[in-house]
Structure formats: structure tokens, C-alpha cells
Design an enzyme around this catalytic site. Structure first.
Site, mmCIF file in Angstrom:
data_model
loop_
_atom_site.group_PDB
_atom_site.id
_atom_site.type_symbol
_atom_site.label_atom_id
_atom_site.label_comp_id
_atom_site.label_asym_id
_atom_site.label_seq_id
_atom_site.Cartn_x
_atom_site.Cartn_y
_atom_site.Cartn_z
ATOM 1 N N ARG A 1 21.703 -2.124 -19.285
ATOM 2 C CA ARG A 1 20.969 -2.580 -18.113
ATOM 3 C C ARG A 1 19.597 -1.910 -18.189
ATOM 4 O O ARG A 1 18.949 -1.972 -19.215
ATOM 5 C CB ARG A 1 21.735 -2.289 -16.818
ATOM 6 C CG ARG A 1 21.337 -3.260 -15.691
ATOM 7 C CD ARG A 1 22.099 -3.027 -14.389
ATOM 8 N NE ARG A 1 21.662 -1.812 -13.719
ATOM 9 C CZ ARG A 1 22.114 -1.423 -12.519
ATOM 10 N NH1 ARG A 1 23.030 -2.151 -11.892
ATOM 11 N NH2 ARG A 1 21.679 -0.309 -11.972
ATOM 12 N N LYS B 1 23.370 0.093 0.049
ATOM 13 C CA LYS B 1 23.043 -1.334 -0.051
ATOM 14 C C LYS B 1 24.192 -2.237 0.377
ATOM 15 O O LYS B 1 23.973 -3.360 0.831
ATOM 16 C CB LYS B 1 22.627 -1.691 -1.477
ATOM 17 C CG LYS B 1 23.713 -1.499 -2.528
ATOM 18 C CD LYS B 1 23.206 -1.863 -3.914
ATOM 19 C CE LYS B 1 24.277 -1.691 -4.971
ATOM 20 N NZ LYS B 1 23.818 -2.050 -6.322
#
Length: 354
Positions: free
Chosen positions: A130, A37
């Protein structure tokens, strides 16, 4: 004519890092998901990762994974799928990370429509806060997943460090190992992937303290910057300078270091604070907050001081440098993962792969 600003990427150094780290992981029977990414789905980098030994390519955006369809490796979506993108995920992604049973149900339904079996990694919450389900909810999730004909549980995983800064340890990864054993025994299946986190887990690998059942790591920053992220340590045998930023000076003048007049809010709604150093030689560079957060940049010329930035301008104090800068000169910066991620996403920054 060379275009600026530009990020310059040394592909040979990345290639060396990939080979070193995949070899180190293989020695402990750990497969690597190469995370792409930070380069916004660049096919050249993806090929180097595959050639260097990563078993999977991973990215948080399905748009990037679509670019890799010609590469014969499984594609892993490392951000939880959005309900609005289910059709695209099933079509272009081999394995997705999941923690919501409603999303998994949508993937199952869409996979049936596409005559596919979609593989998932069920994410566990082990302290970083998360994504991930709580350990006590595992059996409830498994009971439902087991009834879905178009979903295959490829494995389980955990994310650490990225949000809460929780360091991977033998203890928290051993929890993942115990949950894997529970699932395999109760539901009579074999998990192919026990994913023990990201580049922050490499410290355990180096110290030979990785629980034996962990067989997968998702590596991005370590492959590019050659360091483990738990403690920011450089990894032996790796390059740490595979990328740099080059920016052009567009103004160079002596000016007061403290603004003249009443100080209000700047272009970003903040009231800036200044140090009065008297008159100083200041350079303005053609890059700004639209492209990168200046707090993540470090000038290679250690005598330069980054004073601040607006949308399109970066202001430096060059007074103490031994170099006599002039308009049109190029200033080079070291990058970290966050700055590289921003810069490669900006359409106004040239990307050069050497």
C-alpha cells in the site's frame, strides 16, 4: 418512536477495551494512536479514546479531525494528504503520514505561509504494497526533507495487513527499526515515533515479540471489536460485542426460492445465482446495499439466512427460525469493521450511543 435501521453502540464496552489495550501497550512503552474513522468523526467516541489513554487521535479524513479541535491531543492524518487539501491539512492536522516528496514539499510551503511547523511520519514499504517509500530511497528522501524549514520528521512508520494481508512479524518490523537507527545516526536526529502498524500488530505484542524500538501503534478495530486483526483472535479482557445493527421487517411472506422467468442482470449489473429450496418464508428488511454490503452482516438469530440485497432491501429466509417473526419486528445483526464503517457513513442509518 424509535427510528430504524440503527447502529447501537455500547460506549461502556468501548471504554473498557480502550483502557485494557492502552495499558497493555504502555507496559511495552508503546503509545497508541486511537483511530476514529469507523465512527465518521464522532466526538463522544473520540473523548472516550482520549480518556482511556490514547496519546493521539487519528483519522483518514481531515473533515473528521476538524471536529476534535477542542480535544487537547495531537491529531494524526493516517491517509496520505491530497495536494488539493494541503491548506486544510496544515491548519487542522498536527502530524500527517507521507510517502511522496512532492506532497511533503507542498506541506512545507503551506506551513511557511501559516507560520507553522508541520510534523510528518515517513511511511516505509515493507511488503504490503500500500503506501510507503522503498527502503533504498530513504536517504534520498531524507536529504530533501532535511532542507525543508517548515517540516519536522516526527518519525517513520509502516502499514501492514490492510491491503496485501501481510502479517506483521519480528523480521519485517525489525527492518523498520534498522531504518530508524540509520536515520537517527546519519542525520543526527531523534525520531519520536516508530509506528509499527495497526491492530494486526497486537499479536506480536501479546507474544512479547515486538522489536524494542517500536513505540507506537495505530489502533482502531481492536479498540471497538476487542480483537487482533492478523488472525482474528479475541483479545483477553476485551468486549467483542460493543456494536450491533437493528433493522425492521417491512414484508413477510411465503414465496418460491427460485425466481420465475428468464434471469438477466440485476440492479447492479450482475447475473444472480439462486438455490431452489422450494417455497420458503421470506422477510424483507428496510436496509440495502446503499447502506451496507450484506456479505459483511451476520444475523444474531443463527437460523436466519441472508439471501441477498438490492439498493434498499435486504432479503432473509426466516423459515427455520424458532421465532415467529411478523411485520414490524426488529432483526439484530453482528457487525465487523467493514460493515460498521459503511453503516456509520450512511446518512440513512440512525446512530445510537449508549
Amino acid at each position: 418512536m424509535t427510528e430504524y435501521p440503527r447502529v447501537v453502540v455500547d460506549l461502556d464496552k468501548i471504554r473498557k477495551n480502550v483502557k485494557v489495550l492502552t495499558k497493555k501497550c504502555r507496559e511495552s512503552q508503546i503509545d497508541v494512536v486511537g483511530i476514529t474513522k469507523v465512527f465518521s468523526g464522532n466526538i463522544e467516541v473520540a473523548k472516550i479514546l482520549v480518556e482511556g489513554g490514547v496519546k493521539y487521535l487519528g483519522d483518514s479524513r481531515v473533515e473528521n479531525l476538524k471536529k476534535y479541535e477542542s480535544l487537547d491531543v495531537p491529531k494524526v492524518m493516517i491517509r496520505l494528504p491530497m495536494s488539493s487539501q494541503i491548506k486544510e491539512v496544515v491548519k487542522h492536522v498536527d502530524i500527517s503520514l507521507n510517502s511522496e516528496i512532492s506532497t511533503i514539499a507542498l506541506l512545507n510551503e503551506e506551513a511557511g505561509k501559516q507560520y507553522r511547523v508541520h510534523r510528518i511520519i515517513l511511511m516505509l514499504e515493507l511488503g504490503d504494497l500500500r503506501e510507503g517509500i522503498l527502503p533504498e530511497d530513504v536517504e534520498s528522501y531524507m536529504d530533501q526533507i532535511s532542507s525543508m524549514q517548515n517540516i519536522k520528521l516526527e518519525g517513520i512508520g509502516v502499514n501492514l495487513t490492510c491491503y496485501g494481508g501481510i502479517i506483521p512479524s519480528f523480521d519485517n518490523l525489525e527492518q523498520l527499526e534498522k531504518i530508524a537507527n540509520l536515520i537517527e545516526k546519519k542525520y543526527d536526529l531523534k525520531l519520536n515515533i516508530i509506528s509499527g502498524g495497526n491492530s494486526s500488530s497486537l499479536d506480536l505484542l501479546w507474544k512479547k515479540k515486538m522489536p524494542p524500538k517500536i513505540n507506537n501503534l495505530r489502533l482502531g478495530e481492536a479498540l471497538i471489536f476487542g480483537r487482533g486483526t492478523a488472525y482474528g483472535k479475541n483479545l483477553e479482557g476485551c468486549f467483542y460485542d460493543s456494536v450491533k445493527l437493528e433493522v425492521e421487517i417491512i414484508e413477510l411472506k411465503e414465496k418460491e426460492s427460485y425466481p420465475v422467468g428468464e434471469i438477466g442482470l440485476n440492479a447492479f449489473g450482475k447475473k444472480p445465482v439462486f438455490i431452489d429450496r422450494g417455497k420458503r418464508k421470506r422477510a424483507i428488511l428496510a436496509i440495502g446495499k446503499q447502506d451496507v454490503d450484506q456479505s459483511n452482516l451476520e444475523a444474531m438469530d443463527e437460523k436466519l439466512i441472508i439471501l441477498g440485497a438490492s439498493s434498499d432491501h435486504l432479503v432473509l429466509d426466516v423459515t427455520d427460525s424458532k421465532r415467529e417473526y411478523k411485520v414490524g419486528d426488529i432483526v439484530e445483526f453482528k457487525l465487523d469493521y467493514g460493515s460498521l464503517l459503511q453503516l456509520t457513513t450512511s446518512p440513512y442509518v440512525k446512530k445510537v450511543f449508549n
